[in-house]
Write a protein that holds these residues in place. Structure first.
Motif, mmCIF file in Angstrom:
data_model
loop_
_atom_site.group_PDB
_atom_site.id
_atom_site.type_symbol
_atom_site.label_atom_id
_atom_site.label_comp_id
_atom_site.label_asym_id
_atom_site.label_seq_id
_atom_site.Cartn_x
_atom_site.Cartn_y
_atom_site.Cartn_z
ATOM 1 N N ILE A 171 -61.051 -53.155 29.282
ATOM 2 C CA ILE A 171 -59.699 -53.459 28.818
ATOM 3 C C ILE A 171 -59.291 -54.875 29.201
ATOM 4 N N TYR A 172 -59.618 -55.288 30.416
ATOM 5 C CA TYR A 172 -59.143 -56.571 30.932
ATOM 6 C C TYR A 172 -59.980 -57.773 30.487
ATOM 7 N N GLU A 173 -61.266 -57.584 30.331
ATOM 8 C CA GLU A 173 -62.144 -58.728 30.046
ATOM 9 C C GLU A 173 -61.726 -59.548 28.827
ATOM 10 N N PRO A 174 -61.359 -58.933 27.686
ATOM 11 C CA PRO A 174 -60.986 -59.751 26.528
ATOM 12 C C PRO A 174 -59.763 -60.641 26.762
ATOM 13 N N HIS A 175 -58.958 -60.291 27.774
ATOM 14 C CA HIS A 175 -57.740 -61.051 28.060
ATOM 15 C C HIS A 175 -57.913 -62.001 29.252
ATOM 16 N N GLY A 176 -59.084 -62.027 29.829
ATOM 17 C CA GLY A 176 -59.312 -62.887 30.982
ATOM 18 C C GLY A 176 -58.563 -62.436 32.224
ATOM 19 N N LEU A 177 -58.261 -61.147 32.311
ATOM 20 C CA LEU A 177 -57.516 -60.614 33.448
ATOM 21 C C LEU A 177 -58.459 -60.083 34.527
ATOM 22 N N VAL A 178 -57.943 -60.012 35.745
ATOM 23 C CA VAL A 178 -58.742 -59.570 36.886
ATOM 24 C C VAL A 178 -58.018 -58.446 37.610
ATOM 25 N N MET A 179 -58.638 -57.275 37.647
ATOM 26 C CA MET A 179 -58.156 -56.204 38.508
ATOM 27 C C MET A 179 -58.650 -56.463 39.921
ATOM 28 N N VAL A 180 -57.717 -56.408 40.885
ATOM 29 C CA VAL A 180 -58.116 -56.492 42.287
ATOM 30 C C VAL A 180 -57.818 -55.152 42.949
ATOM 31 N N MET A 181 -58.787 -54.641 43.700
ATOM 32 C CA MET A 181 -58.634 -53.345 44.377
ATOM 33 C C MET A 181 -58.598 -53.571 45.881
ATOM 34 N N GLU A 182 -57.648 -52.907 46.515
ATOM 35 C CA GLU A 182 -57.352 -53.119 47.932
ATOM 36 C C GLU A 182 -57.791 -51.927 48.770
ATOM 37 N N THR A 183 -58.526 -52.191 49.818
ATOM 38 C CA THR A 183 -58.849 -51.134 50.770
ATOM 39 C C THR A 183 -57.629 -50.863 51.649
ATOM 40 N N MET A 184 -57.363 -49.589 51.933
ATOM 41 C CA MET A 184 -56.198 -49.202 52.728
ATOM 42 C C MET A 184 -56.639 -48.357 53.907
ATOM 43 N N ASN A 185 -56.188 -48.728 55.090
ATOM 44 C CA ASN A 185 -56.686 -48.071 56.297
ATOM 45 C C ASN A 185 -56.283 -46.604 56.368
ATOM 46 N N HIS A 186 -57.196 -45.799 56.915
ATOM 47 C CA HIS A 186 -56.969 -44.372 57.128
ATOM 48 C C HIS A 186 -56.296 -44.077 58.464
ATOM 49 N N LYS A 187 -56.294 -45.036 59.371
ATOM 50 C CA LYS A 187 -55.945 -44.740 60.758
ATOM 51 C C LYS A 187 -54.438 -44.736 61.030
ATOM 52 N N ILE A 188 -53.679 -45.533 60.262
ATOM 53 C CA ILE A 188 -52.248 -45.650 60.520
ATOM 54 C C ILE A 188 -51.414 -45.394 59.266
ATOM 55 N N GLN A 200 -67.213 -50.549 51.080
ATOM 56 C CA GLN A 200 -67.110 -49.592 49.983
ATOM 57 C C GLN A 200 -66.637 -50.276 48.705
ATOM 58 N N SER A 201 -65.579 -51.074 48.806
ATOM 59 C CA SER A 201 -65.065 -51.762 47.619
ATOM 60 C C SER A 201 -66.063 -52.795 47.115
ATOM 61 N N TYR A 202 -66.764 -53.434 48.043
ATOM 62 C CA TYR A 202 -67.766 -54.428 47.652
ATOM 63 C C TYR A 202 -68.891 -53.778 46.847
ATOM 64 N N SER A 203 -69.349 -52.623 47.298
ATOM 65 C CA SER A 203 -70.452 -51.959 46.596
ATOM 66 C C SER A 203 -70.050 -51.567 45.180
ATOM 67 N N MET A 204 -68.804 -51.156 44.984
ATOM 68 C CA MET A 204 -68.360 -50.776 43.646
ATOM 69 C C MET A 204 -68.169 -51.997 42.750
ATOM 70 N N ALA A 205 -67.621 -53.072 43.303
ATOM 71 C CA ALA A 205 -67.468 -54.285 42.503
ATOM 72 C C ALA A 205 -68.831 -54.811 42.055
ATOM 73 N N LYS A 206 -69.816 -54.752 42.937
ATOM 74 C CA LYS A 206 -71.170 -55.188 42.568
ATOM 75 C C LYS A 206 -71.760 -54.283 41.500
ATOM 76 N N ALA A 207 -71.473 -52.983 41.588
ATOM 77 C CA ALA A 207 -72.005 -52.038 40.607
ATOM 78 C C ALA A 207 -71.370 -52.230 39.238
ATOM 79 N N VAL A 208 -70.059 -52.510 39.216
ATOM 80 C CA VAL A 208 -69.371 -52.754 37.943
ATOM 81 C C VAL A 208 -69.834 -54.067 37.326
ATOM 82 N N ASP A 209 -70.048 -55.074 38.178
ATOM 83 C CA ASP A 209 -70.619 -56.362 37.757
ATOM 84 C C ASP A 209 -69.809 -56.989 36.618
ATOM 85 N N SER A 210 -68.513 -57.157 36.855
ATOM 86 C CA SER A 210 -67.632 -57.739 35.852
ATOM 87 C C SER A 210 -66.719 -58.775 36.501
#
Length: 304
Positions: A171-188, A200-210
């Motif tokens: 959806i985003y690629e044709p518009h030159g947009l960038v989704m950014v995903m944020e890791t959120m701590n479980h502890k607090i 975890q987020s790095y491994s998924m971004a590499k897998a999507v490769d976009s």
């Protein structure tokens, strides 16, 4: 003297200096401030006591005090007319707009599950965010990946989320947009959220490769969840497109807690980062003095 005590005293002294000026505590008081080197990006409310409640007044105050960018996590909750005013004010001042949230759910299993109605709604919100990004003249959209499913094996959840991220990228690629995903701590702050660590987020971004799916590194969350800030940032560097800032404990301004933001931001600057750094925190002191202490903190940690 302890580092935290030293910086807190420095911030209070700086705020007192501003408060002692004969001009009112507003745009006129420090209208000739030099711009920050880094693209520090406040959100609405952080400087409301000193700048006023109106969004346009906060932006103008920020501009006059050295900020050349802004962000608004909950932009889509604001009326369309107000969004347009915000965008117009920023563009007139030559300021950039960073991230806003496109889809966010802190109760349902959205990306990690297989409920097609929930996933279809995520994609509906993602499509709607395209027009908002165009209105705000930005390319960064922050999409939250929802809750984890305690009944589903972890690798299945990873596969589900990666597949949905690929559909977001389409959806985003044709518009030159960038989704950014944020890791959120479980502890607090966010127990049970699916995305909770930088690896975890790095491994998924590499897998999507976009180019349209990257990481938002919120330093506050990363410090609480895993620490090891500089090495972790270095390893994930090729996938990080956005930073947010907050010290811990408390989620206050830099140098109010345990993170050595002076060294960390200099490190990020030296590596060549020139993008947004969202001010994702509140003030450690109340009122106008607290607002001005935050301003002084960023002067202390801005790289040279």
């Amino acid at each position: 003297m302890k580092r935290r005590t030293f910086f807190k005293n420095s911030l209070v002294a700086g705020a007192a200096t501003f408060a002692g000026l004969s001009l009112p505590l507003g745009r006129e008081a420090i209208a000739k401030a030099s711009p920050f080197n880094m693209k520090f990006s406040p959100d609405f409310g952080l400087f409301a006591d000193v700048a006023g409640k109106a969004p346009e007044d906060q932006i103008r105050w920020g501009h006059d005090n050295g900020f050349h960018a802004w962000e608004c996590t909950f932009l889509q909750r604001r009326p369309l007319e107000e969004q347009n005013k915000i965008s117009n004010t920023l563009q007139k001042l030559g300021m950039d707009f960073g991230q806003f949230v496109g889809t966010m759910d802190f109760k349902q299993v959205t990306f990690a599950g297989r409920d097609e109605s929930i996933r279809d709604n995520v994609l509906k919100e993602v499509r709607a965010s395209v027009e908002v990004a165009k209105r705000m003249n930005t390319k960064f959209i922050h999409n939250v990946l929802g809750m984890a499913d305690p009944k589903l094996p972890w690798d299945f959840q990873q596969a589900n989320a990666t597949e949905l991220l690929k559909r977001v990228a389409e959806i985003y690629e044709p518009h030159g947009l960038v989704m950014v995903m944020e890791t959120m701590n479980h502890k607090i702050n966010h127990p049970g959220m699916f995305l909770h660590s930088l690896p975890q987020s790095y491994s998924m971004a590499k897998a999507v490769d976009s180019p349209s799916v990257k990481l938002l590194c919120d330093v506050y969350h990363v410090q609480i969840q895993e620490g090891n800030l500089m090495p972790s940032i270095d390893y994930a560097w090729d996938q990080i497109a956005y930073f947010q800032i907050g010290d811990t404990p408390g989620r206050f301004e830099p140098m109010s807690g345990e993170i050595n933001y002076k060294n960390l931001l200099q490190h990020i600057w030296d590596k060549g980062y020139r993008g947004f750094l969202g001010l994702e925190h509140s003030s450690s002191m109340p009122g106008k003095a607290g607002d001005l202490a935050v301003l002084e903190a960023y002067k202390q940690v801005d790289p040279s």
